[in-house]
Scaffold this motif. Structure first.
Motif, PDB file in Angstrom:
ATOM      1  N   SER A 120       3.376   3.217  -9.908  1.00 57.01           N
ATOM      2  CA  SER A 120       4.829   3.033  -9.959  1.00 57.01           C
ATOM      3  C   SER A 120       5.411   2.844  -8.557  1.00 57.01           C
ATOM      4  N   ALA A 121       4.918   3.631  -7.603  1.00 54.32           N
ATOM      5  CA  ALA A 121       5.416   3.501  -6.229  1.00 54.32           C
ATOM      6  C   ALA A 121       5.127   2.113  -5.669  1.00 54.32           C
ATOM      7  N   ALA A 122       4.001   1.532  -6.063  1.00 56.50           N
ATOM      8  CA  ALA A 122       3.628   0.216  -5.556  1.00 56.50           C
ATOM      9  C   ALA A 122       4.324  -0.923  -6.302  1.00 56.50           C
ATOM     10  N   TRP A 123       4.434  -0.811  -7.618  1.00 56.89           N
ATOM     11  CA  TRP A 123       4.991  -1.911  -8.414  1.00 56.89           C
ATOM     12  C   TRP A 123       6.518  -1.952  -8.403  1.00 56.89           C
ATOM     13  N   ARG A 124       7.167  -0.796  -8.186  1.00 59.12           N
ATOM     14  CA  ARG A 124       8.638  -0.776  -8.218  1.00 59.12           C
ATOM     15  C   ARG A 124       9.254  -1.808  -7.257  1.00 59.12           C
ATOM     16  N   PRO A 125       8.857  -1.827  -5.980  1.00 57.21           N
ATOM     17  CA  PRO A 125       9.471  -2.817  -5.088  1.00 57.21           C
ATOM     18  C   PRO A 125       9.079  -4.252  -5.427  1.00 57.21           C
ATOM     19  N   VAL A 126       7.917  -4.443  -6.032  1.00 55.41           N
ATOM     20  CA  VAL A 126       7.513  -5.798  -6.430  1.00 55.41           C
ATOM     21  C   VAL A 126       8.449  -6.316  -7.515  1.00 55.41           C
ATOM     22  N   LEU A 127       8.693  -5.495  -8.533  1.00 53.16           N
ATOM     23  CA  LEU A 127       9.605  -5.917  -9.589  1.00 53.16           C
ATOM     24  C   LEU A 127      11.022  -6.065  -9.052  1.00 53.16           C
ATOM     25  N   ALA A 183       0.870  -1.183   0.000  1.00 53.21           N
ATOM     26  CA  ALA A 183       0.000   0.000   0.000  1.00 53.21           C
ATOM     27  C   ALA A 183       0.901   1.225   0.000  1.00 53.21           C
ATOM     28  N   VAL A 184       0.547   2.220  -0.796  1.00 49.82           N
ATOM     29  CA  VAL A 184       1.370   3.417  -0.909  1.00 49.82           C
ATOM     30  C   VAL A 184       0.542   4.647  -0.566  1.00 49.82           C
ATOM     31  N   ALA A 233     -10.191 -12.698  -7.072  1.00 49.14           N
ATOM     32  CA  ALA A 233      -9.095 -13.360  -6.359  1.00 49.14           C
ATOM     33  C   ALA A 233      -7.926 -12.401  -6.143  1.00 49.14           C
ATOM     34  N   ALA A 234      -7.597 -11.624  -7.163  1.00 46.57           N
ATOM     35  CA  ALA A 234      -6.464 -10.699  -7.054  1.00 46.57           C
ATOM     36  C   ALA A 234      -6.780  -9.533  -6.131  1.00 46.57           C
ATOM     37  N   PHE A 235      -8.001  -9.031  -6.196  1.00 40.54           N
ATOM     38  CA  PHE A 235      -8.381  -7.923  -5.315  1.00 40.54           C
ATOM     39  C   PHE A 235      -8.276  -8.358  -3.858  1.00 40.54           C
ATOM     40  N   LYS A 236      -8.663  -9.580  -3.584  1.00 41.03           N
ATOM     41  CA  LYS A 236      -8.611 -10.094  -2.217  1.00 41.03           C
ATOM     42  C   LYS A 236      -7.182 -10.320  -1.752  1.00 41.03           C
ATOM     43  N   SER A 237      -6.334 -10.872  -2.615  1.00 39.75           N
ATOM     44  CA  SER A 237      -4.964 -11.209  -2.213  1.00 39.75           C
ATOM     45  C   SER A 237      -4.013 -10.016  -2.271  1.00 39.75           C
ATOM     46  N   GLY A 238      -4.272  -9.068  -3.191  1.00 39.31           N
ATOM     47  CA  GLY A 238      -3.351  -7.955  -3.379  1.00 39.31           C
ATOM     48  C   GLY A 238      -2.001  -8.390  -3.902  1.00 39.31           C
ATOM     49  N   SER A 239      -1.983  -9.503  -4.631  1.00 39.86           N
ATOM     50  CA  SER A 239      -0.706 -10.075  -5.062  1.00 39.86           C
ATOM     51  C   SER A 239      -0.778 -10.580  -6.498  1.00 39.86           C
ATOM     52  N   GLY A 255      -6.754  -3.746  -4.934  1.00 37.00           N
ATOM     53  CA  GLY A 255      -7.090  -4.396  -3.670  1.00 37.00           C
ATOM     54  C   GLY A 255      -6.083  -4.081  -2.577  1.00 37.00           C
ATOM     55  N   ALA A 256      -4.808  -4.076  -2.935  1.00 38.42           N
ATOM     56  CA  ALA A 256      -3.763  -3.769  -1.952  1.00 38.42           C
ATOM     57  C   ALA A 256      -3.824  -2.316  -1.505  1.00 38.42           C
ATOM     58  N   ASN A 257      -4.426  -1.456  -2.344  1.00 36.83           N
ATOM     59  CA  ASN A 257      -4.471  -0.020  -2.053  1.00 36.83           C
ATOM     60  C   ASN A 257      -5.897   0.499  -1.905  1.00 36.83           C
ATOM     61  N   ARG A 258      -6.770  -0.355  -1.459  1.00 37.43           N
ATOM     62  CA  ARG A 258      -8.176   0.059  -1.340  1.00 37.43           C
ATOM     63  C   ARG A 258      -8.356   1.197  -0.341  1.00 37.43           C
ATOM     64  N   ARG A 259      -7.554   1.229   0.711  1.00 31.20           N
ATOM     65  CA  ARG A 259      -7.700   2.305   1.702  1.00 31.20           C
ATOM     66  C   ARG A 259      -7.234   3.653   1.168  1.00 31.20           C
ATOM     67  N   PRO A 260      -5.989   3.776   0.669  1.00 32.67           N
ATOM     68  CA  PRO A 260      -5.575   5.094   0.162  1.00 32.67           C
ATOM     69  C   PRO A 260      -6.420   5.567  -1.022  1.00 32.67           C
ATOM     70  N   LEU A 261      -6.990   4.631  -1.785  1.00 30.09           N
ATOM     71  CA  LEU A 261      -7.824   5.004  -2.927  1.00 30.09           C
ATOM     72  C   LEU A 261      -9.300   5.149  -2.555  1.00 30.09           C
ATOM     73  N   LYS A 262      -9.586   4.955  -1.258  1.00 27.01           N
ATOM     74  CA  LYS A 262     -10.942   5.131  -0.722  1.00 27.01           C
ATOM     75  C   LYS A 262     -11.962   4.265  -1.467  1.00 27.01           C
ATOM     76  N   LEU A 263     -11.600   2.995  -1.629  1.00 25.63           N
ATOM     77  CA  LEU A 263     -12.469   2.070  -2.344  1.00 25.63           C
ATOM     78  C   LEU A 263     -13.391   1.365  -1.354  1.00 25.63           C
ATOM     79  N   THR A 264     -14.431   2.077  -0.976  1.00 26.52           N
ATOM     80  CA  THR A 264     -15.447   1.551  -0.081  1.00 26.52           C
ATOM     81  C   THR A 264     -16.817   1.953  -0.625  1.00 26.52           C
ATOM     82  N   GLY A 265     -17.861   1.344  -0.089  1.00 28.59           N
ATOM     83  CA  GLY A 265     -19.223   1.738  -0.431  1.00 28.59           C
ATOM     84  C   GLY A 265     -19.497   1.712  -1.915  1.00 28.59           C
ATOM     85  N   ASP A 266     -20.095   2.778  -2.423  1.00 27.21           N
ATOM     86  CA  ASP A 266     -20.467   2.859  -3.835  1.00 27.21           C
ATOM     87  C   ASP A 266     -19.242   2.810  -4.745  1.00 27.21           C
TER      88      ASP A 266
END
Length: 232
Positions: free
Chosen positions: A41-48, A13-14, A211-217, A166-177
């Motif tokens: 980019s901030a999220a994927w850079r460390p993954v790669l 999460a970034v 599946a991906a939204f749930k795992s964040g991976s 999914g991994a960034n649902r909080r900073p992106l405010k992905l709740t409710g509608d």
């Protein structure tokens, strides 16, 4: 260090603060897409970085008018958003993501967010060299086999997008509608009346996206080893 993106772990999460301006102008739409791309980019850079031998390079993102030329061809009605590997650019027709009024805010923001995340998924396929294997196999196939191969590629890009969101649902405010509409966007499948079945059915997009939204991976996104009935 792993040697596969599927073994690279959870996407972090970034800190991501998207612009709040209503997306009614080219500059507003473009700015939103640029900030979203920076978050990706901030999220994927460390993954790669966990994948041996691969170097991270951020993509460009371009909000353009219909007909705008790119190294991969013009941006047109039937292909209004795409990733161009020739110059690592995400191109899209900004008017397709513009809001008419305040009532369009939720739909336009989520559609733009999902589109940029999907095209960024193609960028990750290029950086991790998944696209090289796709290109080699593509030239040796025709007909339904080629469409199935393309669906594996597109379903994976959508899956990578869902993992990031999914991994960034909080900073992106992905709740409710906002969350409800996002899941609708993630699960959207091919329209059989609009062209070839090359992006996957609603059922397949739902399977990989949830599946991906749930795992964040990206571990949830190996469409290449999936049976045929998962890439319809």
């Amino acid at each position: 260090m792993s040697n596969s993106l599927y073994e690279a772990g959870v996407i972090p999460a970034v800190s991501c603060r998207l612009p709040t301006a209503l997306l009614t102008t080219k500059s507003a739409v473009g700015r939103f897409a640029q900030v979203m791309t920076g978050c990706l980019s901030a999220a994927w850079r460390p993954v790669l970085g966990r994948v041996s031998g691969e170097t991270f390079v951020p993509p460009g993102v371009f909000a353009v008018d219909e007909g705008h030329p790119t190294p991969c061809g013009p941006v047109e009605d039937d292909d209004y958003a795409f990733y161009c590997g020739a110059n690592l650019g995400i191109y899209f027709d900004w008017e397709m993501f513009a809001a008419v009024d305040e009532g369009d805010r939720l739909d336009t923001e989520i559609d733009l967010m999902d589109m940029v995340a999907h095209e960024y998924g193609h960028h990750m396929q290029l950086l991790s060299r998944i696209d090289e294997r796709y290109e080699l196999r593509y030239d040796d196939t025709t007909g339904e086999a080629r469409l199935r191969l393309t669906r594996r590629m597109e379903l994976q890009a959508n899956c990578f997008a869902a993992a990031f969101l999914g991994a960034n649902r909080r900073p992106l405010k992905l709740t409710g509608d906002r969350l409800e509409y996002l899941m609708f966007a993630i699960e959207a499948g091919d329209d059989p009346e609009a062209g070839p079945a090359d992006h996957g059915s609603e059922e397949s997009n739902r399977y990989w996206g949830r599946a991906a939204f749930k795992s964040g991976s990206p571990q949830s996104c190996n469409t290449w080893s999936a049976p045929v009935d998962r890439v319809k």
